[in-house]
Design a protein around this motif. Structure first.
Motif, PDB file in Angstrom:
ATOM      1  N   MET A   1       0.313  -6.070  12.192  1.00 24.50           N
ATOM      2  CA  MET A   1       1.198  -6.129  11.028  1.00 24.50           C
ATOM      3  C   MET A   1       0.405  -6.625   9.821  1.00 24.50           C
ATOM      4  SD  MET A   1       4.776  -8.213  10.592  1.00 24.50           S
ATOM      5  CE  MET A   1       5.444  -7.441  12.080  1.00 24.50           C
ATOM      6  N   GLU A   2       0.389  -5.867   8.770  1.00 22.29           N
ATOM      7  CA  GLU A   2      -0.366  -6.219   7.574  1.00 22.29           C
ATOM      8  C   GLU A   2       0.529  -6.918   6.559  1.00 22.29           C
ATOM      9  OE1 GLU A   2      -2.609  -3.015   5.929  1.00 22.29           O
ATOM     10  OE2 GLU A   2      -3.008  -2.118   7.890  1.00 22.29           O
ATOM     11  N   LEU A   3      -0.079  -7.817   5.785  1.00 25.39           N
ATOM     12  CA  LEU A   3       0.689  -8.538   4.778  1.00 25.39           C
ATOM     13  C   LEU A   3       1.294  -7.601   3.739  1.00 25.39           C
ATOM     14  CD1 LEU A   3      -1.442 -11.743   4.053  1.00 25.39           C
ATOM     15  CD2 LEU A   3       0.799 -11.615   5.135  1.00 25.39           C
ATOM     16  N   ARG A   4       0.565  -6.543   3.398  1.00 25.98           N
ATOM     17  CA  ARG A   4       1.097  -5.619   2.395  1.00 25.98           C
ATOM     18  C   ARG A   4       2.357  -4.929   2.896  1.00 25.98           C
ATOM     19  NH1 ARG A   4      -0.335  -0.177   3.127  1.00 25.98           N
ATOM     20  NH2 ARG A   4      -1.781   0.155   4.878  1.00 25.98           N
ATOM     21  N   HIS A   5       2.450  -4.692   4.209  1.00 29.66           N
ATOM     22  CA  HIS A   5       3.670  -4.103   4.755  1.00 29.66           C
ATOM     23  C   HIS A   5       4.847  -5.049   4.547  1.00 29.66           C
ATOM     24  CE1 HIS A   5       1.201  -1.428   7.745  1.00 29.66           C
ATOM     25  NE2 HIS A   5       1.246  -0.915   6.515  1.00 29.66           N
ATOM     26  N   LEU A   6       4.613  -6.332   4.776  1.00 28.44           N
ATOM     27  CA  LEU A   6       5.681  -7.309   4.564  1.00 28.44           C
ATOM     28  C   LEU A   6       6.034  -7.424   3.088  1.00 28.44           C
ATOM     29  CD1 LEU A   6       4.633 -10.176   7.020  1.00 28.44           C
ATOM     30  CD2 LEU A   6       6.353  -8.390   7.364  1.00 28.44           C
ATOM     31  N   GLN A   7       5.019  -7.394   2.225  1.00 27.43           N
ATOM     32  CA  GLN A   7       5.287  -7.447   0.788  1.00 27.43           C
ATOM     33  C   GLN A   7       6.123  -6.245   0.346  1.00 27.43           C
ATOM     34  OE1 GLN A   7       1.198  -7.593  -0.437  1.00 27.43           O
ATOM     35  NE2 GLN A   7       1.174  -9.845  -0.602  1.00 27.43           N
ATOM     36  N   HIS A   8       5.790  -5.082   0.859  1.00 25.64           N
ATOM     37  CA  HIS A   8       6.552  -3.873   0.518  1.00 25.64           C
ATOM     38  C   HIS A   8       7.973  -3.965   1.053  1.00 25.64           C
ATOM     39  CE1 HIS A   8       2.563  -1.373   0.217  1.00 25.64           C
ATOM     40  NE2 HIS A   8       2.701  -2.273  -0.741  1.00 25.64           N
ATOM     41  N   PHE A   9       8.111  -4.446   2.269  1.00 29.26           N
ATOM     42  CA  PHE A   9       9.433  -4.578   2.873  1.00 29.26           C
ATOM     43  C   PHE A   9      10.325  -5.522   2.058  1.00 29.26           C
ATOM     44  CE2 PHE A   9      11.926  -7.488   5.581  1.00 29.26           C
ATOM     45  CZ  PHE A   9      12.948  -6.619   5.949  1.00 29.26           C
ATOM     46  N   VAL A  10       9.793  -6.685   1.671  1.00 31.17           N
ATOM     47  CA  VAL A  10      10.579  -7.661   0.903  1.00 31.17           C
ATOM     48  C   VAL A  10      10.969  -7.088  -0.456  1.00 31.17           C
ATOM     49  CG1 VAL A  10      10.491  -9.908  -0.258  1.00 31.17           C
ATOM     50  CG2 VAL A  10       9.645  -9.670   2.086  1.00 31.17           C
ATOM     51  N   ALA A  11      10.075  -6.354  -1.087  1.00 30.26           N
ATOM     52  CA  ALA A  11      10.385  -5.758  -2.392  1.00 30.26           C
ATOM     53  C   ALA A  11      11.538  -4.759  -2.287  1.00 30.26           C
ATOM     54  CB  ALA A  11       9.143  -5.079  -2.963  1.00 30.26           C
ATOM     55  N   VAL A  12      11.510  -3.911  -1.278  1.00 33.99           N
ATOM     56  CA  VAL A  12      12.599  -2.940  -1.099  1.00 33.99           C
ATOM     57  C   VAL A  12      13.909  -3.665  -0.785  1.00 33.99           C
ATOM     58  CG1 VAL A  12      13.435  -0.999   0.286  1.00 33.99           C
ATOM     59  CG2 VAL A  12      11.023  -1.110  -0.369  1.00 33.99           C
ATOM     60  N   ALA A  13      13.829  -4.715   0.045  1.00 31.24           N
ATOM     61  CA  ALA A  13      15.029  -5.484   0.382  1.00 31.24           C
ATOM     62  C   ALA A  13      15.630  -6.132  -0.862  1.00 31.24           C
ATOM     63  CB  ALA A  13      14.701  -6.540   1.428  1.00 31.24           C
ATOM     64  N   GLU A  14      14.785  -6.631  -1.758  1.00 29.97           N
ATOM     65  CA  GLU A  14      15.266  -7.284  -2.978  1.00 29.97           C
ATOM     66  C   GLU A  14      15.859  -6.281  -3.957  1.00 29.97           C
ATOM     67  OE1 GLU A  14      12.234 -11.141  -3.172  1.00 29.97           O
ATOM     68  OE2 GLU A  14      11.799  -9.329  -4.345  1.00 29.97           O
ATOM     69  N   ASP A  15      15.197  -5.160  -4.144  1.00 27.22           N
ATOM     70  CA  ASP A  15      15.653  -4.171  -5.134  1.00 27.22           C
ATOM     71  C   ASP A  15      16.704  -3.211  -4.584  1.00 27.22           C
ATOM     72  OD1 ASP A  15      13.967  -5.230  -7.014  1.00 27.22           O
ATOM     73  OD2 ASP A  15      12.367  -3.766  -6.685  1.00 27.22           O
ATOM     74  N   GLN A  16      16.782  -3.127  -3.243  1.00 30.27           N
ATOM     75  CA  GLN A  16      17.706  -2.192  -2.582  1.00 30.27           C
ATOM     76  C   GLN A  16      17.502  -0.762  -3.086  1.00 30.27           C
ATOM     77  OE1 GLN A  16      21.620  -3.984  -3.259  1.00 30.27           O
ATOM     78  NE2 GLN A  16      21.430  -5.134  -1.364  1.00 30.27           N
ATOM     79  N   HIS A  17      16.248  -0.458  -3.374  1.00 33.63           N
ATOM     80  CA  HIS A  17      15.946   0.868  -3.936  1.00 33.63           C
ATOM     81  C   HIS A  17      14.438   1.095  -3.820  1.00 33.63           C
ATOM     82  CE1 HIS A  17      15.952   4.219  -6.825  1.00 33.63           C
ATOM     83  NE2 HIS A  17      17.266   4.244  -6.642  1.00 33.63           N
ATOM     84  N   PHE A  18      14.024   2.239  -3.270  1.00 35.46           N
ATOM     85  CA  PHE A  18      12.599   2.513  -3.084  1.00 35.46           C
ATOM     86  C   PHE A  18      11.891   2.753  -4.407  1.00 35.46           C
ATOM     87  CE2 PHE A  18      13.619   2.871   1.350  1.00 35.46           C
ATOM     88  CZ  PHE A  18      12.430   2.635   2.024  1.00 35.46           C
ATOM     89  N   THR A  19      12.525   3.503  -5.296  1.00 35.48           N
ATOM     90  CA  THR A  19      11.863   3.838  -6.560  1.00 35.48           C
ATOM     91  C   THR A  19      11.623   2.592  -7.401  1.00 35.48           C
ATOM     92  OG1 THR A  19      12.881   6.037  -6.591  1.00 35.48           O
ATOM     93  CG2 THR A  19      12.024   5.206  -8.676  1.00 35.48           C
ATOM     94  N   ARG A  20      12.638   1.747  -7.538  1.00 31.00           N
ATOM     95  CA  ARG A  20      12.471   0.525  -8.337  1.00 31.00           C
ATOM     96  C   ARG A  20      11.431  -0.402  -7.710  1.00 31.00           C
ATOM     97  NH1 ARG A  20      18.233   0.928  -8.969  1.00 31.00           N
ATOM     98  NH2 ARG A  20      18.557  -0.537  -7.252  1.00 31.00           N
ATOM     99  N   ALA A  21      11.459  -0.511  -6.386  1.00 30.16           N
ATOM    100  CA  ALA A  21      10.484  -1.362  -5.712  1.00 30.16           C
ATOM    101  C   ALA A  21       9.063  -0.836  -5.912  1.00 30.16           C
ATOM    102  CB  ALA A  21      10.805  -1.457  -4.224  1.00 30.16           C
ATOM    103  N   ALA A  22       8.900   0.476  -5.834  1.00 26.94           N
ATOM    104  CA  ALA A  22       7.572   1.075  -6.029  1.00 26.94           C
ATOM    105  C   ALA A  22       7.061   0.831  -7.441  1.00 26.94           C
ATOM    106  CB  ALA A  22       7.642   2.579  -5.742  1.00 26.94           C
ATOM    107  N   GLU A  23       7.961   0.929  -8.421  1.00 23.45           N
ATOM    108  CA  GLU A  23       7.564   0.681  -9.810  1.00 23.45           C
ATOM    109  C   GLU A  23       7.155  -0.777 -10.000  1.00 23.45           C
ATOM    110  OE1 GLU A  23      11.010   1.892 -11.967  1.00 23.45           O
ATOM    111  OE2 GLU A  23      10.504   4.027 -11.889  1.00 23.45           O
ATOM    112  N   ARG A  24       7.894  -1.683  -9.387  1.00 18.08           N
ATOM    113  CA  ARG A  24       7.578  -3.112  -9.534  1.00 18.08           C
ATOM    114  C   ARG A  24       6.248  -3.443  -8.868  1.00 18.08           C
ATOM    115  NH1 ARG A  24       9.663  -7.925  -6.746  1.00 18.08           N
ATOM    116  NH2 ARG A  24      11.196  -6.669  -5.617  1.00 18.08           N
ATOM    117  N   LEU A  25       5.980  -2.814  -7.709  1.00 18.98           N
ATOM    118  CA  LEU A  25       4.744  -3.077  -6.986  1.00 18.98           C
ATOM    119  C   LEU A  25       3.562  -2.282  -7.517  1.00 18.98           C
ATOM    120  CD1 LEU A  25       6.219  -3.001  -3.366  1.00 18.98           C
ATOM    121  CD2 LEU A  25       5.352  -5.029  -4.553  1.00 18.98           C
ATOM    122  N   MET A  26       3.885  -1.311  -8.396  1.00 18.77           N
ATOM    123  CA  MET A  26       2.863  -0.415  -8.956  1.00 18.77           C
ATOM    124  C   MET A  26       2.136   0.366  -7.861  1.00 18.77           C
ATOM    125  SD  MET A  26       1.373  -2.561 -12.235  1.00 18.77           S
ATOM    126  CE  MET A  26       1.031  -4.069 -11.309  1.00 18.77           C
TER     127      MET A  26
END
Length: 301
Positions: A1-26
């Motif tokens: 399990m990589e830290l970036r996977h967890l970071q991506h998971f938490v971002a999607v959980a917070e934004d409840q949206h893949f597109t917004r999370a992707a934009e925030r994470l760049m």
């Protein structure tokens, strides 16, 4: 399990949206989706329920979110601890606070912190005391300014800020205005109350005071901001029982001392995680307050 996977998971959980999370994470949306799928494959469980409008956490996703936030907070603290040893405070200060919290001028405190530590990014979240305590426990917040009672049984440490009595606010033409003081909570039975959401500190303090007095009350007008509460009382639509410092916020209202209630019924503190989990940024902010830290679960000093 990589830290970036967890970071991506938490971002999607917070934004409840893949597109917004992707934009925030760049990152690209396809890359983010692939990261979440890799995590789901490793855990052998779906983490999100996906629709065209939003994504929501599954039961497995909710369980992972608690641990993922804690892991990421610990990693961040490790980086910040190493930087602090090298004499430079960097990273992020995640602070939570209630509205109009007593005992600390949050904006002024943060301004002083920024002058002392310009390389630290400040993030501020406003919420109710229950949610703030949960955020500190989960590692989402480094510390929080909130309401606390001795009955709160969480493992958090606390730095006392202040304590004060409760006051009744009413319209000058209300029947209570001529009393000069309210003798006890029982004298308010049958009144229409304006109050905050049950998670907010002033509401918790008032509910506790009335419960201790054995007086039942119903909040007919529930709001989530101070100005709305004051406006409703100012229109004589109800009364409010609030911490004493609120009386200065609307001088057109009549403020009446509430007798028969603990003079220190409303206590505010800075909530901190256990010693080993406290970030260098949180320690630096507490140092600016200049007050000692309390033991876990401790209420009034």
């Amino acid at each position: 399990m990589e830290l970036r996977h967890l970071q991506h998971f938490v971002a999607v959980a917070e934004d409840q949206h893949f597109t917004r999370a992707a934009e925030r994470l760049m990152v690209s949306q396809s890359g983010l989706s692939a990261s979440i799928r890799a995590l789901e494959r490793e855990l052998r469980a779906p983490l999100f329920v996906r629709t065209t409008r939003r994504v929501t956490l599954t039961e497995a996703g909710r369980a992972l979110l608690v641990e993922a936030e804690r892991i990421l907070a610990q990693v961040r603290s490790a980086h910040e601890a190493v930087a602090a040893v090298q004499g430079v405070l960097r990273g992020t200060l995640a602070l939570g606070t209630e509205q109009c919290i007593a005992g600390v001028h949050v904006a002024g405190l943060l301004a002083g912190f920024r002058r002392e530590h310009p390389d630290v990014e400040i993030r501020l979240r406003q919420s109710g005391s229950g949610a703030l305590a949960e955020g500190v426990s989960a590692g989402r917040l480094d510390l929080a300014f909130a309401y606390r009672t001795p009955a709160d049984g969480d493992p958090l440490r606390s730095v006392p800020l202040t304590s004060e009595a409760m006051t009744v606010l009413c319209h000058p033409e209300h029947r209570l205005a001529e009393l000069g003081a309210v003798p006890d909570p029982a004298a308010l039975a049958g009144e229409v109350f304006v109050d905050f959401h049950p998670d907010w500190g002033p509401r918790r303090a008032t509910d506790a005071a009335f419960a201790a007095a054995g007086v039942r009350r119903t909040v007919a007008l529930e709001v989530n901001d101070v100005h709305s509460l004051l406006d409703l009382v100012d229109e004589n639509l109800g009364i409010a029982v609030v911490p004493r410092h609120f009386r200065h916020k609307r001088t057109s209202l009549t403020a009446l001392p509430l007798k028969g209630v603990d003079e220190a019924a409303y206590e505010t503190v800075a909530l901190l995680p256990p010693e080993r989990a406290t970030s260098p940024a949180a320690r630096a902010l507490i140092a600016l307050l200049g007050t000692p830290e309390a033991e876990p679960g401790q209420g009034r000093p």
